[in-house]
Design an enzyme around this catalytic site. Structure first.
Site, PDB file in Angstrom:
ATOM      1  N   HIS A 241       0.799  -1.222   0.000  1.00  0.00           N
ATOM      2  CA  HIS A 241       0.000   0.000   0.000  1.00  0.00           C
ATOM      3  C   HIS A 241       0.834   1.276   0.000  1.00  0.00           C
ATOM      4  O   HIS A 241       0.294   2.369  -0.084  1.00  0.00           O
ATOM      5  CB  HIS A 241      -0.936   0.026   1.210  1.00  0.00           C
ATOM      6  CG  HIS A 241      -0.194   0.247   2.496  1.00  0.00           C
ATOM      7  ND1 HIS A 241       0.418  -0.756   3.170  1.00  0.00           N
ATOM      8  CD2 HIS A 241       0.062   1.383   3.182  1.00  0.00           C
ATOM      9  CE1 HIS A 241       1.011  -0.270   4.238  1.00  0.00           C
ATOM     10  NE2 HIS A 241       0.817   1.029   4.277  1.00  0.00           N
TER      11      HIS A 241
HETATM   12  C1  UD1 Z   1      -2.021   4.798   6.124  1.00  0.00           C
HETATM   13  C2  UD1 Z   1      -0.723   5.221   6.778  1.00  0.00           C
HETATM   14  C3  UD1 Z   1       0.308   4.128   6.622  1.00  0.00           C
HETATM   15  C4  UD1 Z   1      -0.246   2.816   7.134  1.00  0.00           C
HETATM   16  C5  UD1 Z   1      -1.520   2.503   6.402  1.00  0.00           C
HETATM   17  C6  UD1 Z   1      -2.127   1.203   6.854  1.00  0.00           C
HETATM   18  C7  UD1 Z   1      -0.233   7.626   6.742  1.00  0.00           C
HETATM   19  C8  UD1 Z   1       0.615   8.658   6.117  1.00  0.00           C
HETATM   20  N1  UD1 Z   1      -0.171   6.427   6.166  1.00  0.00           N
HETATM   21  O1  UD1 Z   1      -1.756   4.705   4.733  1.00  0.00           O
HETATM   22  O2  UD1 Z   1       1.469   4.458   7.369  1.00  0.00           O
HETATM   23  O3  UD1 Z   1       0.711   1.801   6.928  1.00  0.00           O
HETATM   24  O4  UD1 Z   1      -2.447   3.564   6.635  1.00  0.00           O
HETATM   25  O5  UD1 Z   1      -3.299   0.935   6.176  1.00  0.00           O
HETATM   26  O6  UD1 Z   1      -0.921   7.895   7.700  1.00  0.00           O
HETATM   27  N2  UD1 Z   1      -9.086   4.772   1.989  1.00  0.00           N
HETATM   28  C9  UD1 Z   1     -10.297   4.140   1.837  1.00  0.00           C
HETATM   29  N3  UD1 Z   1     -10.897   3.651   2.967  1.00  0.00           N
HETATM   30  C10 UD1 Z   1     -10.338   3.767   4.191  1.00  0.00           C
HETATM   31  C11 UD1 Z   1      -9.101   4.428   4.320  1.00  0.00           C
HETATM   32  C12 UD1 Z   1      -8.485   4.915   3.207  1.00  0.00           C
HETATM   33  O7  UD1 Z   1     -10.836   4.016   0.758  1.00  0.00           O
HETATM   34  O8  UD1 Z   1     -10.948   3.293   5.174  1.00  0.00           O
HETATM   35  C13 UD1 Z   1      -8.421   5.314   0.785  1.00  0.00           C
HETATM   36  C14 UD1 Z   1      -8.518   6.815   0.801  1.00  0.00           C
HETATM   37  O9  UD1 Z   1      -9.379   7.250  -0.180  1.00  0.00           O
HETATM   38  C15 UD1 Z   1      -7.133   7.312   0.548  1.00  0.00           C
HETATM   39  C16 UD1 Z   1      -6.264   6.071   0.462  1.00  0.00           C
HETATM   40  O10 UD1 Z   1      -7.060   4.947   0.807  1.00  0.00           O
HETATM   41  O11 UD1 Z   1      -7.052   8.009  -0.652  1.00  0.00           O
HETATM   42  C17 UD1 Z   1      -5.122   6.189   1.403  1.00  0.00           C
HETATM   43  O12 UD1 Z   1      -5.557   6.373   2.776  1.00  0.00           O
HETATM   44  P1  UD1 Z   1      -4.652   7.120   3.847  1.00  0.00           P
HETATM   45  O13 UD1 Z   1      -5.218   6.952   5.204  1.00  0.00           O
HETATM   46  O14 UD1 Z   1      -4.353   8.482   3.396  1.00  0.00           O
HETATM   47  O15 UD1 Z   1      -3.262   6.364   3.806  1.00  0.00           O
HETATM   48  P2  UD1 Z   1      -2.932   4.821   3.694  1.00  0.00           P
HETATM   49  O16 UD1 Z   1      -2.364   4.598   2.342  1.00  0.00           O
HETATM   50  O17 UD1 Z   1      -4.078   3.977   4.140  1.00  0.00           O
END
Ligand code: UD1
Length: 402
Positions: A241
């Site tokens: 991810h």
């Molecule tokens: C985040 C953490 C990362 C961790 C990971 C575990 C940061 C910078 N990164 O990354 O360190 O290893 O979580 O999962 O905090 N999204 C969904 N549904 C959700 C959550 C996210 O669809 O429930 C999508 C969002 O639209 C977003 C993307 O996933 O665009 C990334 O989510 P985000 O929380 O920004 O970072 P992660 O890549 O999940």
């Protein structure tokens, strides 16, 4: 009136939940601790959050900030803005943040903002620490802090890669924290090198391993159901991810192609993170087409904690870019390939379960490991013993109940 410690525990993203669980459970054992749980809403899908609350017996959050997805700076500032009124209202003695996600730094920033607006300096008693814990330096009794104090669980890890948002989150959070609880010796060295007062650093072990120790038996019971569905076969487990792997279409295509190649040899199970699924769609990678042409590569939804743990325990090899999985495989003595140029968890490499791998070498290295079997009787790092939460809470009570 008897003194109490008022604690706000902050979580936001999936990897926070297995770290906060043991702490909440341990704090509940003490009548002199009053705690609330705040969920920022960084992760909001049920399979990224709710299922973990169920699997880990976590209490429902007392407060849900509902920040949702946004670019990093905006996400952090939304959390800070929504958390400050909560802290001002609840007036905690301590804010606990875990790991390195945006919610971690935002929790520390909000706490720091609150104490800057308060003029009363408080003195913290650090003279009375636990004997068994190897404290390297003398405690400076003249240190002054302001409430709420900030405890950072999993402090000091460094990848030395400032292109990772997590690295910035770690460094900034550690600068603000009063209690820095570390998981491996390199973290203590990193913090001291950055000029953090050694009296604030406590090597306590790995609280995420507390969850693993506590839930492994349950996960292995669940596993029997999964195994009945999957059949009895060797498999490779994949999680990816990190922006550096999944946000760049060309790189993502090379990785998926390598997985397709490996799926000729054995089943490849890939629980797909929402970020990765979106990137696949944006990059024109069709899960349906690949699943049709390569049924041995199984894309599945993100899994709950127990299912994933059972699957990891029985896997031939784990391929990941996650931080926590590098540590969990080390504890479970399962070979792990980390698809990154660096790791903030060097102990996993030193012990020998984990190896960094480049995409060009992925197929060949994975095949060598699959043929060679498990790494043998590797060690478990010191104090990764399932009792880290006990040590943390004992330190906090001794310091804050005066
Ligand atoms: C985040 C953490 C990362 C961790 C990971 C575990 C940061 C910078 N990164 O990354 O360190 O290893 O979580 O999962 O905090 N999204 C969904 N549904 C959700 C959550 C996210 O669809 O429930 C999508 C969002 O639209 C977003 C993307 O996933 O665009 C990334 O989510 P985000 O929380 O920004 O970072 P992660 O890549 O999940």
């Amino acid at each position: 009136m008897d003194k109490k410690i008022k604690v706000v525990n902050v979580v936001g993203a999936r990897p926070n939940l297995m770290k906060i669980g043991p702490l909440i459970a341990e704090m509940k054992n003490f009548g002199d601790i009053e705690q609330i749980l705040v969920h920022t809403g960084q992760h909001y899908d049920d399979n990224m959050s709710k299922v973990f609350f169920e699997d880990l017996d976590l209490p429902d959050p007392d407060i849900y900030l509902g920040v949702g997805s946004a670019p990093r700076d905006e996400q952090i500032s939304r959390i800070v803005d929504r958390l400050i009124p909560v802290l001002s209202d609840y007036q905690p003695d301590l804010v606990v943040v875990v790991g390195d996600v945006n919610s971690t730094l935002a929790g520390a920033l909000a706490a720091d903002r609150c104490r800057k607006s308060c003029n009363q300096p408080h003195q913290i008693d650090k003279t009375d620490q636990i004997d068994e814990i190897d404290q390297t330096d003398q405690i400076d009794q003249s240190d002054h802090f302001r409430k709420p104090y900030i405890a950072h669980i999993e402090a000091g890890l460094r990848s030395f890669d400032l292109s990772m948002p997590e690295e910035i989150n770690r460094i900034e959070t550690d600068r603000l924290a009063d209690f820095l609880f570390t998981t491996e010796p390199s973290a203590n060295d990193n913090l001291k090198r950055e000029g953090i007062d050694p009296a604030k650093i406590y090597y306590v072990g790995n609280v995420m391993i507390d969850s693993l120790v506590r839930y492994l038996d349950r996960a292995l019971i669940n596993w029997k159901v999964l195994q009945a569905q999957m059949g009895d076969c060797d498999y490779l487990l994949v999680t990816l991810h990190r922006p550096c792997n999944v946000d760049e279409p060309c790189r993502l295509k090379i990785i998926i192609s390598a997985l397709t190649e490996l799926a000729r040899d054995l089943l490849v199970i890939f629980p797909v993170h929402p970020r990765t699924r979106k990137s696949m769609i944006n990059s024109g990678i069709s899960v349906e087409a690949i699943s049709h042409s390569c049924p041995n590569l199984r894309f599945v939804e993100p899994m709950g904690y127990l299912d994933f743990l059972g699957l990891m325990y029985h896997s031939k090899l784990v391929l990941t870019d996650s931080g926590g999985i590098q540590e969990e495989t080390t504890y479970l003595k399962i070979p792990c390939l980390t698809l990154r140029p660096n790791t903030e968890r060097p102990i996993t490499i030193e012990i020998g379960t984990n190896r960094l791998v480049d995409i060009d070498q992925l197929v060949e290295t994975a095949r060598t490991i699959i043929d060679g079997g498990r790494p043998g009787d590797t060690q478990i790092p010191p104090l990764w013993d399932g009792r880290t939460a006990e040590r943390i809470v004992e330190i906090l009570r001794k310091a804050l109940l005066r």
